[in-house]
Design a protein around this motif. Structure first.
Motif: not given
Ligand SMILES: Nc1ncnc2c1ncn2[C@@H]1O[C@H](COP(=O)(O)OP(=O)(O)O)[C@@H](O)[C@H]1O
Ligand SMILES: [Mg+2]
Lengths: 250, 332
Positions: A13, A16, A39-44
Motif C-alpha cells: 500500500f 508499505v 501492522g504485520a500484515g495478518k489481516t492483509t
Molecule cells: N486497505 C489498506 N490501505 C492502505 N494501507 C493498508 C490497507 N490495509 C492494510 N494496510 C497497511 O498494511 C499494513 C498491514 O496491515 P494489516 O494487514 O491490517 O496488519 P495486521 O492485521 O497484522 O495488524 C499496515 O501498515 C496497514 O496500515
C-alpha cells in the motif's frame, strides 16, 4: 492433500509492504495460528486469500487451482470463508436470522422466493444445530445488537461455519473481548474446528492464547513470515518473543 | 420462523388482511355520507402497490429511490398508448402491459443503478425519472404533452362499465382494486418472508458480509428492483384508470416524493406501514387541499409527522399495542 498454497505473494500500500514474499502451504485439516504485532500484515493475508484484495504479485493456489484473480463470491462458492476483525453481522436481524441467512446461502436458496422460510425445515434445523454447537440457543430470538460483544463475535464465527467451509479464516476472533471471555470463545471455536475437521487459519493477537491453544504457528512481522513451526519451537525462540513483545500492541 | 415474526403487530399477514377488510367494509358506508371521502379511500387503495414496491427496496433492501415516479409513469403511459393506438380499455390487459413494460424498463436500467447505493442511487433514480418525464412532456404528438391522453372507463373481462352510474362505477373500481391489492399484499408478504427476503435484509444491514456469505448482491438487488418496478407500475396503471387521464404529472418528481413520504408516514420497518401510510397520506392530502398553498401545508404536516413519529404510524401503533399487552400481563 494440500488445501492452500501461497507462492511469493506480495502486496503493498503505497510504500508499505503489507505482504512481502509470502509463501505458505496448508494441508487438509491443518489449524494454523498467525500471530504478529499490529501492522504485520495478518489481516492483509486473509484479505488476499479471501479475494477482498488482490495481490500485486505471486500466486494463490487452492485445491490445486490458481484462484489468484477469482472474485470473492466465487471463492466463497468453493468453500473459502472468512470472518472479519471487527464484528461483522447483520445488525437489524436476530441471532437466529444471522445464521439462517448464511445456511440458506450455502444451500443455494438465497434467491428463492416461492416458499416462505417456514417451509425450509432443513435449513431451520441446521440453524438450530449451529446455535446449539456455539451455545447460542438461548439468545436465538434476541436482536444481534442486544447481546454481549463476546457473543456477537461467536455469532460472527458461527455465520462463517454455517457455510460449511473447506477453508476458514478467522481474523482475531477474540479481539475486543474481555480477557476472561477469550478462553471461552477460543475453546468453543477450536471445539467446532475439531468436530468439523476444517482447515483453519486463525489470526490471534494474544500471545498467551496462541501458546495455549496453538499447534502450528506462523509469526509475521513487517509483511514477512519470520517463523513457521510447532508451538514449542516458537515458544523457545527468544528472538521471536522479543519481536512479539516489542511490537506495538493496541 | 415466520412464526417468530408473527407476534409483532403489523408484520403478521392477518393484521394486514384485517386492516384492508375493515376499510372494504367501511367504504360503502363512508361513500353514502360523502362520495368525496370515498374517492379518497379509492386513492388510498390505489397507491398501496407502489408503496409496497418502493418499500421492498427501501425498508428491506436499504435502497432509497427518489425516482419511483419513473415506474408509475411507465404503467400510466402503457395504459395511455394501449388505448390511444390500440383502442384497448380492458384493465386486465392494461395490468399485463404495465407489468411487461416496467419489467423491460427495470431490466434496462436495473443492472446499472443497483451498483449504486445511498444518495448515489437516490439521485440516479431521480435523474432517470426526470428524463422520462421530459420525454412525456416534450413528445406531445405521441403523448399529448400536458393535455395528456384521455381514456374512457375501463372494462373488466370484457364487461363495459360505461353505462354504470357514478356511484356504482366507483364501487366497482374500489372493490376491483381492493381485491387486486389483497393478492399483491399477500405476494409481497411471501417474498419478504422468503429466503430471498432475508437475503435482502442481510444486504441492507451489511453489504460486505452478505457478499462474503455467498450472496451476489447485485443480482439480489436487481431482482428486488424488478419486483419493485412492477408494483409501482401497477399503481400507475390503476391511478390513470381512476383519473381517466394520462398526463406527465404522474411521472414527475413530486410523485416520487409522495411515494417516499407516504411510506415514511406509515412506517418503513413494519410490513403494514406502507398500507396504512397510503390511506393516511391521502386523507391528510385531502384536508390540506382546502388551503390555497396546500402543497406547502402538506409539506409542513408531513415533516412534522415524520419528526414526531420517526418509525411511522405503524411503529407508533405497535408501541401502543406493546404497552397495553405488557401492562395487562403485569396486571393479570
Ligand atoms: N486497505 C489498506 N490501505 C492502505 N494501507 C493498508 C490497507 N490495509 C492494510 N494496510 C497497511 O498494511 C499494513 C498491514 O496491515 P494489516 O494487514 O491490517 O496488519 P495486521 O492485521 O497484522 O495488524 C499496515 O501498515 C496497514 O496500515
Ligand atoms: Mg488485523
Amino acid at each position: 492433500m494440500e488445501v492452500l498454497k501461497l507462492l511469493k505473494v506480495k502486496k503493498s500500500f503505497g510504500g508499505v509492504r503489507a505482504l512481502d514474499n509470502i509463501s505458505i502451504a496448508l494441508s487438509e485439516g491443518e489449524v494454523v495460528m498467525v500471530i504478529g504485532p499490529n501492522g504485520a500484515g495478518k489481516t492483509t493475508l486473509i484479505n488476499v486469500i479471501s479475494g477482498y484484495l488482490y495481490p500485486d504479485e505471486g500466486r494463490i493456489m487452492y485445491m490445486g487451482e490458481d484462484i489468484t484473480r477469482y472474485p470473492p463470491l466465487e471463492r466463497v462458492g468453493k468453500g473459502i470463508v472468512r470472518s472479519f476483525q471487527l464484528v461483522n453481522t447483520f445488525d437489524k436481524l436476530t441471532v437466529y436470522e444471522n445464521i439462517l441467512v448464511s445456511v440458506l446461502s450455502r444451500k443455494k436458496y438465497q434467491y428463492a422466493f416461492r416458499k416462505i422460510l417456514d417451509e425450509y425445515t432443513d435449513a431451520l434445523e441446521e440453524t438450530e444445530n449451529i446455535l446449539k454447537l456455539f451455545g447460542l440457543s438461548d439468545e436465538a430470538d434476541e436482536n444481534i445488537m442486544s447481546i454481549s460483544y463476546g457473543d456477537r463475535k461467536l455469532v460472527d464465527v458461527a455465520i462463517s461455519f454455517a457455510l460449511n467451509p473447506k477453508l476458514i479464516m478467522l481474523d482475531e476472533p477474540t479481539s475486543g473481548v474481555a480477557t476472561k471471555d477469550k478462553d471461552n470463545i477460543m475453546e468453543k471455536i477450536l471445539d467446532v474446528i475439531r468436530k468439523t475437521k476444517v482447515t483453519s487459519i486463525i489470526i490471534e493477537h494474544d500471545m498467551d492464547i496462541v501458546f495455549r491453544y496453538g499447534v502450528r504457528i506462523i509469526v509475521m512481522h513487517q509483511g514477512r513470515i519470520i517463523a513457521d513451526g510447532e508451538v514449542e519451537e516458537i515458544r523457545k525462540n527468544e528472538e521471536i518473543k522479543k519481536v512479539l513483545l516489542g511490537g506495538v500492541y493496541a | 420462523m415466520v412464526e417468530r415474526l408473527k407476534r409483532f403487530f403489523g408484520d403478521d399477514i392477518k393484521t394486514n388482511f384485517i386492516f384492508l377488510t375493515i376499510i372494504a367494509i367501511l367504504y360503502p358506508i363512508i361513500y353514502v355520507f360523502s362520495p368525496g371521502w370515498g374517492v379518497v379511500l379509492g386513492h388510498g387503495v390505489t397507491w398501496i402497490s407502489a408503496l409496497l414496491g418502493f418499500n421492498l427496496l427501501f425498508g428491506y433492501t436499504g435502497l432509497l429511490s427518489f425516482g419511483h415516479a419513473l415506474f408509475l409513469g411507465v404503467g400510466a403511459y402503457t395504459v395511455g398508448f394501449m388505448y390511444k393506438y390500440l383502442g384497448i380499455n380492458n384493465i386486465e390487459l392494461h395490468l399485463l402491459g404495465g407489468i411487461l413494460s416496467s419489467t423491460v424498463v427495470a431490466l434496462i436500467i436495473g443492472p446499472i443503478v443497483v451498483r449504486y447505493t445511498r444518495i448515489f442511487f437516490a439521485i440516479f433514480m431521480l435523474a432517470i425519472a426526470q428524463i422520462l418525464w421530459s420525454l412525456y412532456y416534450k413528445f406531445y404528438w405521441v403523448t399529448g404533452g400536458t393535455d395528456g391522453i384521455k381514456i374512457p372507463r375501463f372494462s373488466i373481462l370484457g364487461i363495459s362499465l360505461e353505462k354504470l352510474d357514478f356511484a356504482t362505477y366507483h364501487h366497482v373500481y374500489f372493490y376491483f382494486v381492493t381485491g387486486l391489492t389483497f393478492i399483491l399484499v399477500y405476494i409481497m408478504w411471501r417474498i419478504i418472508n422468503s429466503p430471498f427476503g432475508l437475503t435482502l435484509k442481510s444486504i441492507r444491514d451489511n453489504e460486505t458480509r452478505a457478499r462474503f456469505i455467498g450472496v451476489d448482491i447485485y443480482r439480489a438487488r436487481l431482482y428486488a428492483f424488478i419486483i419493485s418496478a412492477i408494483y409501482a407500475s401497477i399503481t400507475g396503471v390503476l391511478a390513470v384508470n381512476h383519473h381517466r387521464l394520462v398526463t406527465p404529472d404522474i411521472a414527475y418528481w413530486t410523485t416520487s416524493g409522495k411515494v417516499v413520504f407516504a411510506t415514511l408516514l406509515g412506517g418503513a420497518r413494519i410490513f403494514i406501514g406502507p398500507i396504512v401510510g397510503s390511506f393516511v397520506f391521502h386523507i391528510i392530502e385531502s384536508f390540506a387541499m382546502k388551503f390555497i398553498y396546500w402543497q406547502m401545508v402538506m409539506g409542513i404536516l408531513i415533516i412534522a409527522i415524520v419528526i414526531l413519529m420517526p418509525g411511522g404510524i405503524a411503529h407508533l401503533a405497535r408501541t401502543l399495542v406493546d404497552v397495553v399487552v405488557s401492562h395487562r400481563r403485569r396486571g393479570g
